[in-house]
Design a protein around this motif. Sequence first.
Motif, PDB file in Angstrom:
ATOM      1  N   GLU A  61      36.819  43.395  33.029  1.00 32.00           N
ATOM      2  CA  GLU A  61      37.067  41.806  32.707  1.00 32.00           C
ATOM      3  C   GLU A  61      37.024  41.443  31.320  1.00 32.00           C
ATOM      4  O   GLU A  61      37.875  40.631  30.979  1.00 32.00           O
ATOM      5  CB  GLU A  61      36.617  41.009  33.830  1.00 32.00           C
ATOM      6  CG  GLU A  61      36.873  41.336  35.414  1.00 32.00           C
ATOM      7  CD  GLU A  61      38.376  41.034  35.713  1.00 32.00           C
ATOM      8  OE1 GLU A  61      38.546  39.822  35.213  1.00 32.00           O
ATOM      9  OE2 GLU A  61      38.971  41.733  36.290  1.00 32.00           O
ATOM     10  N   THR A  62      35.784  41.932  30.909  1.00 26.51           N
ATOM     11  CA  THR A  62      35.613  41.177  29.471  1.00 26.51           C
ATOM     12  C   THR A  62      36.675  41.909  28.459  1.00 26.51           C
ATOM     13  O   THR A  62      37.116  41.142  27.495  1.00 26.51           O
ATOM     14  CB  THR A  62      34.289  41.898  28.959  1.00 26.51           C
ATOM     15  OG1 THR A  62      33.175  41.372  30.092  1.00 26.51           O
ATOM     16  CG2 THR A  62      33.738  41.395  27.690  1.00 26.51           C
ATOM     17  N   VAL A  85      33.117  35.178  30.868  1.00 31.12           N
ATOM     18  CA  VAL A  85      33.112  36.351  31.828  1.00 31.12           C
ATOM     19  C   VAL A  85      32.115  36.209  32.484  1.00 31.12           C
ATOM     20  O   VAL A  85      31.091  36.405  31.893  1.00 31.12           O
ATOM     21  CB  VAL A  85      33.963  37.432  31.292  1.00 31.12           C
ATOM     22  CG1 VAL A  85      34.029  38.582  32.118  1.00 31.12           C
ATOM     23  CG2 VAL A  85      34.997  37.460  30.508  1.00 31.12           C
ATOM     24  N   THR A 113      33.750  46.848  36.566  1.00 30.75           N
ATOM     25  CA  THR A 113      34.616  45.821  36.545  1.00 30.75           C
ATOM     26  C   THR A 113      34.212  44.647  35.611  1.00 30.75           C
ATOM     27  O   THR A 113      35.102  43.989  34.858  1.00 30.75           O
ATOM     28  CB  THR A 113      34.405  44.933  37.939  1.00 30.75           C
ATOM     29  OG1 THR A 113      34.425  46.050  39.018  1.00 30.75           O
ATOM     30  CG2 THR A 113      35.522  43.842  38.301  1.00 30.75           C
ATOM     31  N   SER A 143      42.389  30.018  37.777  1.00 29.77           N
ATOM     32  CA  SER A 143      41.169  30.406  38.738  1.00 29.77           C
ATOM     33  C   SER A 143      41.744  31.394  39.842  1.00 29.77           C
ATOM     34  O   SER A 143      42.848  31.029  40.452  1.00 29.77           O
ATOM     35  CB  SER A 143      40.453  29.008  39.081  1.00 29.77           C
ATOM     36  OG  SER A 143      39.954  29.395  40.367  1.00 29.77           O
ATOM     37  N   PRO A 144      40.754  32.360  40.198  1.00 30.38           N
ATOM     38  CA  PRO A 144      41.149  33.173  41.378  1.00 30.38           C
ATOM     39  C   PRO A 144      40.850  32.858  42.795  1.00 30.38           C
ATOM     40  O   PRO A 144      41.227  33.384  43.564  1.00 30.38           O
ATOM     41  CB  PRO A 144      40.049  34.252  40.945  1.00 30.38           C
ATOM     42  CG  PRO A 144      38.749  33.709  40.542  1.00 30.38           C
ATOM     43  CD  PRO A 144      39.312  32.507  39.820  1.00 30.38           C
ATOM     44  N   ARG A 198      32.549  35.187  49.054  1.00 31.61           N
ATOM     45  CA  ARG A 198      34.006  35.805  48.946  1.00 31.61           C
ATOM     46  C   ARG A 198      34.799  35.300  49.874  1.00 31.61           C
ATOM     47  O   ARG A 198      35.838  35.135  49.510  1.00 31.61           O
ATOM     48  CB  ARG A 198      33.889  37.381  48.884  1.00 31.61           C
ATOM     49  CG  ARG A 198      34.687  38.075  47.976  1.00 31.61           C
ATOM     50  CD  ARG A 198      34.444  39.434  47.998  1.00 31.61           C
ATOM     51  NE  ARG A 198      34.639  40.238  49.304  1.00 31.61           N
ATOM     52  CZ  ARG A 198      35.988  40.790  49.916  1.00 31.61           C
ATOM     53  NH1 ARG A 198      36.937  40.294  49.004  1.00 31.61           N
ATOM     54  NH2 ARG A 198      36.066  40.999  51.048  1.00 31.61           N
ATOM     55  N   THR A 247      36.742  35.104  36.057  1.00 28.31           N
ATOM     56  CA  THR A 247      37.290  36.389  35.566  1.00 28.31           C
ATOM     57  C   THR A 247      37.581  36.488  34.146  1.00 28.31           C
ATOM     58  O   THR A 247      37.879  35.315  33.489  1.00 28.31           O
ATOM     59  CB  THR A 247      38.708  36.606  36.411  1.00 28.31           C
ATOM     60  OG1 THR A 247      39.387  35.240  36.140  1.00 28.31           O
ATOM     61  CG2 THR A 247      38.263  36.561  37.905  1.00 28.31           C
ATOM     62  N   GLY A 248      38.292  37.447  33.615  1.00 31.20           N
ATOM     63  CA  GLY A 248      38.776  37.717  32.347  1.00 31.20           C
ATOM     64  C   GLY A 248      39.980  36.773  32.369  1.00 31.20           C
ATOM     65  O   GLY A 248      40.140  36.222  31.138  1.00 31.20           O
ATOM     66  N   HIS A 249      40.696  36.749  33.036  1.00 26.75           N
ATOM     67  CA  HIS A 249      41.836  35.688  33.059  1.00 26.75           C
ATOM     68  C   HIS A 249      41.610  34.268  32.858  1.00 26.75           C
ATOM     69  O   HIS A 249      42.044  33.540  32.111  1.00 26.75           O
ATOM     70  CB  HIS A 249      42.792  36.014  34.380  1.00 26.75           C
ATOM     71  CG  HIS A 249      44.133  35.098  34.514  1.00 26.75           C
ATOM     72  ND1 HIS A 249      44.985  35.400  33.392  1.00 26.75           N
ATOM     73  CD2 HIS A 249      44.544  34.421  35.336  1.00 26.75           C
ATOM     74  CE1 HIS A 249      45.997  34.650  33.805  1.00 26.75           C
ATOM     75  NE2 HIS A 249      45.754  33.937  34.925  1.00 26.75           N
ATOM     76  N   HIS A 255      37.553  33.457  47.674  1.00 34.05           N
ATOM     77  CA  HIS A 255      38.808  34.521  47.506  1.00 34.05           C
ATOM     78  C   HIS A 255      39.669  34.352  48.641  1.00 34.05           C
ATOM     79  O   HIS A 255      40.769  34.543  48.584  1.00 34.05           O
ATOM     80  CB  HIS A 255      38.200  35.739  47.105  1.00 34.05           C
ATOM     81  CG  HIS A 255      37.687  35.894  45.774  1.00 34.05           C
ATOM     82  ND1 HIS A 255      37.324  37.102  45.273  1.00 34.05           N
ATOM     83  CD2 HIS A 255      37.289  34.940  44.786  1.00 34.05           C
ATOM     84  CE1 HIS A 255      36.609  36.971  44.097  1.00 34.05           C
ATOM     85  NE2 HIS A 255      36.854  35.671  43.999  1.00 34.05           N
ATOM     86  N   MET A 281      29.912  41.378  39.992  1.00 30.28           N
ATOM     87  CA  MET A 281      30.728  42.394  39.490  1.00 30.28           C
ATOM     88  C   MET A 281      30.100  43.822  39.222  1.00 30.28           C
ATOM     89  O   MET A 281      28.682  43.496  39.046  1.00 30.28           O
ATOM     90  CB  MET A 281      31.091  42.082  38.072  1.00 30.28           C
ATOM     91  CG  MET A 281      32.440  41.031  37.929  1.00 30.28           C
ATOM     92  SD  MET A 281      33.210  40.668  36.543  1.00 30.28           S
ATOM     93  CE  MET A 281      33.973  39.404  36.707  1.00 30.28           C
TER      94      MET A 281
END
Length: 339
Positions: free
Chosen positions: A66-67, A53, A62, A216-217, A278, A37-39, A282, A58
């Motif tokens: 994110e970028t 990224v 998105t 990390s997500p 996912r 992710t961007g984070h 996630h 995506m």
Amino acid sequence: MAGDIANDITLIRGSALCALLGIRYPIIQGGMTLVGTGHLASAVSAGGGLGVVSAGRMDEATFARETDFALDTTDCPLAVNIPIGRAQEWTEACFNIAIKRDIKAVLIGGGNPKPWCPLVKDAGKLLGIVVATPDQAAKAEAAGADFVVAESIEAGGRTSREELAGVTLIPAASERISVPLVAAGGFVDGRGLAAAMVLGADGVQMGTRFMLAEESPLHKNTFSAMLAADITDTLVVGTRHHMGRRLLRGQASEMVHGSEISASREDMIAMLSGEWSRQGLHLGNLEQGMIACGQGVGLIHDVLPASTIIENTAREAEAHLRRALSIFGALNEQSSGNA
Ligand SMILES: Cc1cc2nc3c(=O)[nH]c(=O)nc-3n(C[C@H](O)[C@H](O)[C@H](O)COP(=O)(O)O)c2cc1C
């Protein structure tokens, strides 16, 4: 913090990869579908590595968002990873998003990168190509790659047909190219970075280690399952149909592995392209979900901020390289004393 240790870390900071990318330490975060992710990318770049990224899975909007988030939250160099192999329209849209933004590099993974190389080069971005054999490394350089990532069988996610181990792939690839070489697959700490550099790489790309970064997500169940894993707790599924993927052992991945002999190619595509990733990454569904990760998962014992992962890796690698140098120094003194 990162700046404080930078002055003491001269061996690895002298890497051609740092000079090329404008980063403090020769550490790239692997492009990771559903993880990059961007984070996370922003945290890796701010910590002195190269954050990436990851466009995989995506949609275009998105990926752009994110970028932009990553670019807005750090002034340090950033990159994107675009996996080839999805629909042409989507791929084209992602490249167009990437080249219009103030990113340093575009990494291309999977598929044939050649048609996309001129677009990246003409936009003035650095081009990184992910390969799995020394031949592919030479072809990547010929296609215009400014750096080449050689990914070996220890890695998480997709595996190559050739199944080369890093200990042979890295030196062989380094003999075939003159641009910086990045080793990927099984590198999670300073021992790995030092070893990669001794084998002929200019730095490492780490995926699995950054899955276990605070930024990390991943779901907390997924963190726990990965922290409990040993180096023997991954398996590769899909090789029979040339769609190998290294996954954490678990109910669903063992089931796919077990049904591989009788499964048709279509069955395998259905099993590997669904919601499982996912669910595993996630939603922390450890029964139905699957978690792509590398063998190095067994060497990771903590979830840390990305900047700490980078600093620890850099500091340890420097210490290992200096120790090796001092051993050789002592040997030289010994042999000149004996002469
Ligand atoms: C969950 C996951 C997703 C990945 N997705 C991508 C991707 O979209 N594009 C790509 O080029 N590589 C992808 N990779 C490979 C990583 O970029 C990296 O090369 C690899 O993780 C390095 O090996 P390691 O996991 O042992 O560190 C993925 C790896 C993982 C674990």
